[in-house]
Scaffold this motif. Sequence first.
Motif, short mmCIF file in Angstrom:
data_model
loop_
_atom_site.label_atom_id
_atom_site.label_comp_id
_atom_site.label_asym_id
_atom_site.label_seq_id
_atom_site.Cartn_x
_atom_site.Cartn_y
_atom_site.Cartn_z
N UNK A 9 0.83 -1.19 0.00
CA UNK A 9 0.00 0.00 0.00
C UNK A 9 0.87 1.24 0.00
N UNK A 10 0.39 2.29 -0.68
CA UNK A 10 1.16 3.52 -0.76
C UNK A 10 1.30 4.18 0.62
N UNK A 11 0.31 3.98 1.49
CA UNK A 11 0.40 4.53 2.85
C UNK A 11 1.52 3.86 3.63
N UNK A 14 4.78 5.29 2.36
CA UNK A 14 4.99 6.63 2.91
C UNK A 14 5.48 6.56 4.36
N UNK A 15 4.85 5.67 5.16
CA UNK A 15 5.26 5.53 6.56
C UNK A 15 6.68 5.00 6.67
N UNK A 16 7.05 4.08 5.77
CA UNK A 16 8.41 3.55 5.77
C UNK A 16 9.45 4.62 5.47
N UNK A 17 9.15 5.46 4.47
CA UNK A 17 10.08 6.53 4.11
C UNK A 17 10.16 7.58 5.22
N UNK A 84 18.35 8.76 -3.05
CA UNK A 84 16.96 8.31 -3.15
C UNK A 84 16.58 7.57 -1.87
N UNK A 85 15.54 8.04 -1.19
CA UNK A 85 15.18 7.45 0.10
C UNK A 85 14.67 6.01 -0.03
N UNK A 86 14.26 5.63 -1.22
CA UNK A 86 13.87 4.24 -1.44
C UNK A 86 15.07 3.32 -1.26
N UNK A 91 18.14 -0.53 2.35
CA UNK A 91 19.31 -0.86 3.17
C UNK A 91 18.88 -1.11 4.61
N UNK A 92 17.98 -0.27 5.12
CA UNK A 92 17.49 -0.44 6.49
C UNK A 92 16.72 -1.73 6.68
N UNK A 93 16.23 -2.31 5.59
CA UNK A 93 15.45 -3.55 5.68
C UNK A 93 16.23 -4.75 5.14
N UNK A 94 17.56 -4.64 5.23
CA UNK A 94 18.40 -5.81 5.03
C UNK A 94 18.82 -6.15 3.63
N UNK A 95 18.63 -5.26 2.66
CA UNK A 95 19.04 -5.59 1.29
C UNK A 95 20.54 -5.36 1.06
#
Length: 318
Positions: A9-11, A14-17, A84-86, A91-95
Amino acid sequence: ITHEKLRPRISQTAKGLWGVYGMLSLILCVLLWIGPLNFFDSICHAFSTMSTGGFSTRNNSIAYWDSNYVKIITTIFMFLGGVNFSLLYKICHGEGLKSLFRNDTFRAYLKIVSLTFVAFVIAIVANGQAHTVADVTIDPLFQIITTITSTGLTASNFESWGPFVLALLFLLMFFGACAGSTSGGAKIDRMLYLLKNTSNELYRSIHPNAIRSVRINSMIMSPETVNRVIAFLCIYVIIVAAGGIMLTAFGLPIVDSFFSVFSCVSNVGLGAGVTGYSGYGFEVLPDIAKWVLSVFMLIGRLELFTVLILFTPAFWSK
């Protein structure tokens, strides 16, 4: 030019970023507070740095503290603000860092900063401004990052480094950092579109029947997207040219006029000449010039089309 969906979901995206943005701001605030800044200044500069806004609580900006520690910490987080914040989210989620260095835009970002740094150092030495180690290491890197990310914080008088440095700053202000970041400017992504499309057109001049496409991060970009990017860059240049000419009509020197317009359209905030480090800032400009630059700042922040579409008959006919 970048709309990457990180979550279903886009929401959630947004919350992740926002989470990444908030975490980086908090870390920066703590690091600045450990240094010579008090808590209030740390909060203000953390918000100003991560948003690449550039506002400071001091008239001399970062130069007020005369601290290499502050310059280094601020430089690192300004650089992250231009990514790019994506990518930072991944990176923060282990990639891992591999996803970062596989990205064409990020690699171009690193190359631009590295090559410009070498050019700055040569110019500083050639102009006799290399008095300390920081003069050829921390200060030029800080100035490069603060310019390319459109932050606009200042720590030294870059005008004393010579006209070659000013010319390079023009380029850095024009393209800015990565799309999907908090920086202004036209964005490095669009520069890659332009360069790759130009390369394809040159190739087709020799091989008219060749079919070549613009690839960014191993993805084929549609001709419509490429045409939109080229149109954006053309309009960008036209707006800067028009703004520079308008400011010269108000009595500003030509270099100062174009530098100020570049700075405002790209949302950098740096000044040169009468508006520069050794001058009096933008307060010396006539009121009409401030109004003009305010409009250019708005157009640059909303990325041209959002504002210019208001002046098209087709928009109002609907």
